[in-house]
Design an enzyme around this catalytic site. Sequence first.
Site, short mmCIF file in Angstrom:
data_model
loop_
_atom_site.label_atom_id
_atom_site.label_comp_id
_atom_site.label_asym_id
_atom_site.label_seq_id
_atom_site.Cartn_x
_atom_site.Cartn_y
_atom_site.Cartn_z
N SER A 144 35.36 35.79 35.44
CA SER A 144 34.34 35.00 35.72
C SER A 144 33.08 36.24 35.68
O SER A 144 32.13 35.17 34.82
CB SER A 144 34.00 34.69 37.68
N HIS A 208 29.66 36.50 40.31
CA HIS A 208 29.17 35.45 39.37
C HIS A 208 27.67 35.59 38.64
O HIS A 208 26.70 36.05 37.96
CB HIS A 208 29.22 33.77 39.72
#
Length: 231
Positions: A144, A208
């Site tokens: 991610s 993220h």
Amino acid sequence: MFPIGDDNSSRTITPYINYLLIALNIFVFIFVQALGTNPYIIAGFSTVPAEIISGQDIVGNGLGPTPVPVYATIITSMFMHGSIAHIAGNMLYLWIFGDNLENVMGHFRYLLFYLICGVLASLSHVFVAALLDNGLFVPSLGASGAISGVLGGYLILFPKNRVRIFALPFIFRVPAVITLGLWILTQIVSQWNSIHGQEDTGVAYAAHIGGFFAGIFLVRSFAKRSAVFQG
């Protein structure tokens, strides 16, 4: 609501590296992690903030021995996932957005960009865990962070690209600046809620966010000068 495609009309090269990254993640998940059910692989090759901070392998607190140098887990963790939904979502985003960046960077530059964003994303997670003194012994894994870097780079280079969004029962075409802008906003809000105890999903939102902004700041250095900047 999630993206299912984008505009690839300007693509001139086959994105071999993007395909390779997707294949490698899937291979590791199926054959190394046994579909995410092998706890020894997860414990041994995930990034543990306390280990990165100390530089020492920590056994205990639910952690097993790490068979590689602890700093190497920043890389190995980028190719592992916790569940089928986890890898499916990540690979969908990489499939949609990665090829456009590889097209304007070239194969090697794109691979380097991807890995650097992933490293900076992991370090962002470690920093926030240390700052908040929370989750220091929780293994972190997944692509991610690196993919967030791809999204940040895409936002800068292709803000006007139309992204196909599926929302039952319709498919919309939305500019990337809106699609990815809303995505990073949800990550920031989720991180805020996590800090204030309103949300505890186990998701490394700091990774993220760190990866996304790494992609924003680094992308122009990796894109070829001949690339057409839409922004």
